[in-house]
Design an enzyme around this catalytic site. Structure first.
Site, PDB file in Angstrom:
ATOM      1  N   ASP A 162      22.606  65.976  43.704  1.00 59.38           N
ATOM      2  CA  ASP A 162      23.645  64.972  43.949  1.00 59.38           C
ATOM      3  C   ASP A 162      25.017  65.635  43.909  1.00 59.38           C
ATOM      4  O   ASP A 162      25.425  66.173  42.882  1.00 59.38           O
ATOM      5  CB  ASP A 162      23.572  63.900  42.853  1.00 59.38           C
ATOM      6  CG  ASP A 162      24.606  62.806  43.045  1.00 59.38           C
ATOM      7  OD1 ASP A 162      24.328  61.855  43.795  1.00 59.38           O
ATOM      8  OD2 ASP A 162      25.706  62.916  42.450  1.00 59.38           O
ATOM      9  N   TYR A 176      33.722  66.312  44.466  1.00 59.21           N
ATOM     10  CA  TYR A 176      33.437  67.302  43.422  1.00 59.21           C
ATOM     11  C   TYR A 176      33.908  68.698  43.833  1.00 59.21           C
ATOM     12  O   TYR A 176      33.925  69.605  43.007  1.00 59.21           O
ATOM     13  CB  TYR A 176      31.937  67.368  43.093  1.00 59.21           C
ATOM     14  CG  TYR A 176      31.290  66.059  42.701  1.00 59.21           C
ATOM     15  CD1 TYR A 176      32.053  64.940  42.373  1.00 59.21           C
ATOM     16  CD2 TYR A 176      29.913  65.924  42.660  1.00 59.21           C
ATOM     17  CE1 TYR A 176      31.459  63.727  42.032  1.00 59.21           C
ATOM     18  CE2 TYR A 176      29.310  64.723  42.307  1.00 59.21           C
ATOM     19  CZ  TYR A 176      30.086  63.632  42.009  1.00 59.21           C
ATOM     20  OH  TYR A 176      29.484  62.448  41.671  1.00 59.21           O
ATOM     21  N   LYS A 190      28.685  62.225  49.086  1.00 66.67           N
ATOM     22  CA  LYS A 190      29.470  60.987  49.121  1.00 66.67           C
ATOM     23  C   LYS A 190      30.846  61.319  49.693  1.00 66.67           C
ATOM     24  O   LYS A 190      31.316  62.454  49.531  1.00 66.67           O
ATOM     25  CB  LYS A 190      29.665  60.436  47.695  1.00 66.67           C
ATOM     26  CG  LYS A 190      28.478  60.646  46.773  1.00 66.67           C
ATOM     27  CD  LYS A 190      28.702  60.107  45.383  1.00 66.67           C
ATOM     28  CE  LYS A 190      27.561  60.489  44.466  1.00 66.67           C
ATOM     29  NZ  LYS A 190      27.641  61.851  43.895  1.00 66.67           N
ATOM     30  N   HIS A 230      31.595  56.635  48.360  1.00 71.21           N
ATOM     31  CA  HIS A 230      31.693  56.971  46.934  1.00 71.21           C
ATOM     32  C   HIS A 230      32.202  55.800  46.078  1.00 71.21           C
ATOM     33  O   HIS A 230      31.661  55.521  45.006  1.00 71.21           O
ATOM     34  CB  HIS A 230      32.596  58.200  46.760  1.00 71.21           C
ATOM     35  CG  HIS A 230      32.335  58.978  45.509  1.00 71.21           C
ATOM     36  ND1 HIS A 230      32.503  60.332  45.432  1.00 71.21           N
ATOM     37  CD2 HIS A 230      31.919  58.602  44.283  1.00 71.21           C
ATOM     38  CE1 HIS A 230      32.196  60.755  44.213  1.00 71.21           C
ATOM     39  NE2 HIS A 230      31.841  59.719  43.494  1.00 71.21           N
TER      40      HIS A 230
HETATM   41  P1  NAP Z   1      25.414  62.574  32.337  1.00 68.83           P
HETATM   42  O1  NAP Z   1      24.456  63.174  33.253  1.00 68.83           O
HETATM   43  O2  NAP Z   1      25.108  61.262  31.682  1.00 68.83           O
HETATM   44  O3  NAP Z   1      25.763  63.574  31.147  1.00 68.83           O
HETATM   45  C1  NAP Z   1      26.091  64.919  31.369  1.00 68.83           C
HETATM   46  C2  NAP Z   1      26.436  65.547  30.025  1.00 68.83           C
HETATM   47  O4  NAP Z   1      25.277  65.533  29.172  1.00 68.83           O
HETATM   48  C3  NAP Z   1      26.889  66.983  30.145  1.00 68.83           C
HETATM   49  O5  NAP Z   1      27.947  67.171  29.218  1.00 68.83           O
HETATM   50  C4  NAP Z   1      25.646  67.770  29.732  1.00 68.83           C
HETATM   51  O6  NAP Z   1      26.020  68.991  29.141  1.00 68.83           O
HETATM   52  C5  NAP Z   1      25.013  66.855  28.721  1.00 68.83           C
HETATM   53  N1  NAP Z   1      23.542  66.989  28.664  1.00 68.83           N
HETATM   54  C6  NAP Z   1      22.699  67.050  29.725  1.00 68.83           C
HETATM   55  N2  NAP Z   1      21.426  67.153  29.309  1.00 68.83           N
HETATM   56  C7  NAP Z   1      21.459  67.153  27.965  1.00 68.83           C
HETATM   57  C8  NAP Z   1      20.462  67.237  26.950  1.00 68.83           C
HETATM   58  N3  NAP Z   1      19.169  67.322  27.274  1.00 68.83           N
HETATM   59  N4  NAP Z   1      20.854  67.203  25.654  1.00 68.83           N
HETATM   60  C9  NAP Z   1      22.157  67.104  25.337  1.00 68.83           C
HETATM   61  N5  NAP Z   1      23.162  67.023  26.252  1.00 68.83           N
HETATM   62  C10 NAP Z   1      22.807  67.051  27.544  1.00 68.83           C
HETATM   63  O7  NAP Z   1      26.849  62.364  33.012  1.00 68.83           O
HETATM   64  P2  NAP Z   1      27.547  62.690  34.398  1.00 68.83           P
HETATM   65  O8  NAP Z   1      27.512  64.130  34.691  1.00 68.83           O
HETATM   66  O9  NAP Z   1      28.846  61.987  34.371  1.00 68.83           O
HETATM   67  O10 NAP Z   1      26.637  61.897  35.472  1.00 68.83           O
HETATM   68  C11 NAP Z   1      25.550  62.512  36.139  1.00 68.83           C
HETATM   69  C12 NAP Z   1      25.852  62.759  37.581  1.00 68.83           C
HETATM   70  O11 NAP Z   1      26.162  61.526  38.239  1.00 68.83           O
HETATM   71  C13 NAP Z   1      27.101  63.625  37.861  1.00 68.83           C
HETATM   72  O12 NAP Z   1      26.878  64.973  37.602  1.00 68.83           O
HETATM   73  C14 NAP Z   1      27.354  63.280  39.308  1.00 68.83           C
HETATM   74  O13 NAP Z   1      26.466  64.007  40.150  1.00 68.83           O
HETATM   75  C15 NAP Z   1      27.032  61.785  39.319  1.00 68.83           C
HETATM   76  N6  NAP Z   1      28.231  60.926  39.157  1.00 68.83           N
HETATM   77  C16 NAP Z   1      28.497  60.008  40.123  1.00 68.83           C
HETATM   78  C17 NAP Z   1      29.608  59.196  40.018  1.00 68.83           C
HETATM   79  C18 NAP Z   1      29.899  58.203  41.093  1.00 68.83           C
HETATM   80  O14 NAP Z   1      30.998  57.627  41.110  1.00 68.83           O
HETATM   81  N7  NAP Z   1      28.976  57.959  41.993  1.00 68.83           N
HETATM   82  C19 NAP Z   1      30.471  59.300  38.915  1.00 68.83           C
HETATM   83  C20 NAP Z   1      30.170  60.234  37.942  1.00 68.83           C
HETATM   84  C21 NAP Z   1      29.042  61.029  38.048  1.00 68.83           C
HETATM   85  P3  NAP Z   1      25.369  70.410  29.604  1.00 68.83           P
HETATM   86  O15 NAP Z   1      25.694  70.580  31.052  1.00 68.83           O
HETATM   87  O16 NAP Z   1      26.075  71.399  28.740  1.00 68.83           O
HETATM   88  O17 NAP Z   1      23.898  70.323  29.349  1.00 68.83           O
END
Ligand code: NAP
Length: 278
Positions: free
Chosen positions: A47, A52, A77, A110
């Site tokens: 994704d 980004y 997106k 997006h």
């Molecule tokens: P997330 O996936 O909920 O959380 C990511 C965080 O959790 C990072 O700091 C990661 O650190 C940590 N983490 C991951 N696996 C872990 C584990 N097993 N144990 C402990 N910590 C862990 O949050 P997000 O990155 O905001 O959301 C996910 C994806 O959604 C994004 O990367 C993006 O692709 C997408 N997104 C979309 C939108 C939208 O508007 N459509 C907005 C925001 C995000 P480490 O990397 O150090 O493991």
């Protein structure tokens, strides 16, 4: 061979892995490394987004993985600047160029940016792209039911996916019910609470982690899957990437699933897409 995530059938015929790799906030270099590593571990969905600024790195990582294009699922997106019928097609071409691909598996608007007033035109543009073969599936992100009503009424075309902020702290039950009624797959972003660790350290989550002998994040990811949601957790760490994919060999009991859903803090805990967007 590394396990891969099961898939869900989308409205326009594509099959999407239920769990993929989120790439925000990786830069190009990090995305290149992590995407290749994640695919090596069994991830098949990546994704990304124009916003980004890592599509080039993602594309290099996809190629470096050595996995055939048809076995990968790539989502990107586009931003508000491309909200228009022709503009959406241009956004698609630009993303394809940066990724080094000749088709996208899923292209999303997006954010709806309702104050900009052009998301219906953007959706009309995406609907046309379906016929070109440049995209296999089309969808939205951060659209509320009212926004979805407008695009469906004006085109008759239902999004394959709506990607929304969804975690145990913001369970979005109204949106999920609406998506289910329309046949839209809900894909959770920030599924494990984003960069803040609070939800991952909540006592209810820790208790279940102990009960199931899983990590807290595995409990939360399983909760998404048990609710019928697709999701894209981000990690840049090989060990955590592997842990996050190893969630397809257990389920939570209905009571335990409910215990996680009870952590909901309501819609106010999610970003308001009537006000925020890019
Ligand atoms: P997330 O996936 O909920 O959380 C990511 C965080 O959790 C990072 O700091 C990661 O650190 C940590 N983490 C991951 N696996 C872990 C584990 N097993 N144990 C402990 N910590 C862990 O949050 P997000 O990155 O905001 O959301 C996910 C994806 O959604 C994004 O990367 C993006 O692709 C997408 N997104 C979309 C939108 C939208 O508007 N459509 C907005 C925001 C995000 P480490 O990397 O150090 O493991």
């Amino acid at each position: 061979m590394a396990p891969t995530a099961p898939t869900v059938a989308l409205a326009h015929g594509a099959s999407m892995p239920l769990l993929g790799l989120g790439t925000w906030p990786m830069d190009d270099a990090e995305a290149e490394r992590v995407v290749a590593e994640a695919i090596g571990l069994g991830y098949r969905l990546v994704d990304t987004a124009e916003n980004y600024a890592n599509e080039r790195g993602v594309g290099k990582g996809l190629k470096a993985s050595g996995v055939a294009r048809e076995d990968l699922f790539v989502t990107t997106k586009f931003n508000r600047q491309w909200h228009g019928v022709e503009l959406a097609a241009e956004a698609c071409e630009r993303s394809l160029d940066r990724l080094g691909l000749d088709y996208l598996d899923l292209l999303l608007i997006h954010w709806p940016n309702p104050k900009h007033g052009k998301y219906v035109e953007a959706w009309q543009g995406l609907a046309r792209l379906l016929d070109t073969g440049r995209v296999k599936a089309i969808g939205t992100s951060n659209f509320k039911p009212a926004h979805l009503d407008r695009i469906i009424e004006s085109t008759g075309v239902v999004p394959d996916v709506n990607q929304i902020q969804l975690s145990p702290f913001t369970t979005r039950s109204e949106a999920r019910a609406y998506h289910a009624e329309k046949g839209i797959v809900t894909q959770s972003w920030s599924p494990i609470g984003g960069q803040g660790a609070q939800v991952r350290e909540h006592p209810a989550v820790l208790e279940l982690a102990e009960k199931y002998d899983r990590t807290p994040v595995q409990i939360i990811l399983r909760w998404h899957l048990d609710l019928g949601l697709a999701t894209v957790p981000k990690s840049s760490d090989p060990e955590r990437l592997a842990q996050n994919l190893a969630v397809f060999d257990f389920t939570l009991t209905p009571e335990d699933r409910q215990a996680i859903s009870a952590l909901d803090q309501g819609e106010a805990a999610a970003a308001d897409s009537d006000d925020f967007g890019h």
